[in-house]
Design a protein around this motif. Structure first.
Motif: not given
Length: 171
Positions: A10-12, A105-108, A125-130, A148-154
């Motif tokens: 899932l994305s963000g 990779i897991i979101w946390h 956890w309400h946006t998949a914005d890049m 590690k920090v990633y863009s929420c569109n991942n």
């Protein structure tokens, strides 16, 4: 306490608690499952009931031990686990080897101690914005809480934790 992955990445922008609840039900599991995520309401470290945090091991869907107990995940060393113990999805696939999760990779959205990182949890956890960011952990590090920090569109793995252990009254 079972730690299980959702059946798809899932994305963000996710309704993760609902997905955990729903997929556990569909898999025939009777316990309650919550997302392994910090949220705007709760830090990850407190998702499991206080009475179950110390004496129950955290295991995969096959019962293999990932952590001696819930609290050991949040001792500050990033939730170190044995990468040779698979993490399975609700439909029984190993997220480390299955191609349905191309990025291991897991979101946390948390610090190494399981406290929410408001700046890095994809706007609760309400946006998949890049342009929005989420805290995540590459599983190949052997840590659930690597920083590690990633863009929420991942589209990453989302884990679910059994948060109300109910022993079998027949057992």
């Amino acid at each position: 306490l079972h730690l299980v992955a959702l059946n798809f990445p899932l994305s963000g922008d996710m309704r993760a608690d609902f997905q955990c609840f729903r997929q556990a039900q569909l898999a025939g599991l009777t316990s309650t499952y919550r997302a392994f995520l910090s949220s705007h309401l709760q830090d990850l470290a407190t998702v499991v009931r206080k009475t179950d945090r110390q004496h129950l091991p955290v295991v995969n869907l096959q019962g293999q031990t990932l952590f001696s107990n819930w609290e050991s995940i949040f001792d500050g060393n990033g939730g170190q686990f044995n990468i040779h113990v698979p993490i399975y999805s609700f439909d029984g696939r190993n997220v480390m080897t299955d191609s349905s999760w191309p990025q291991k990779i897991i979101w946390h959205g948390s610090t190494a101690n399981g406290i929410r990182l408001v700046s890095n949890y994809c706007e609760a956890w309400h946006t998949a914005d890049m342009g929005a960011m989420g805290q995540a952990s590459p599983l190949n590090t052997g840590k659930l809480l690597d920083q590690k920090v990633y863009s929420c569109n991942n589209q990453f793995i989302v884990l679910c934790i059994e948060n109300s252990f109910v022993s079998d009254p027949q057992g």
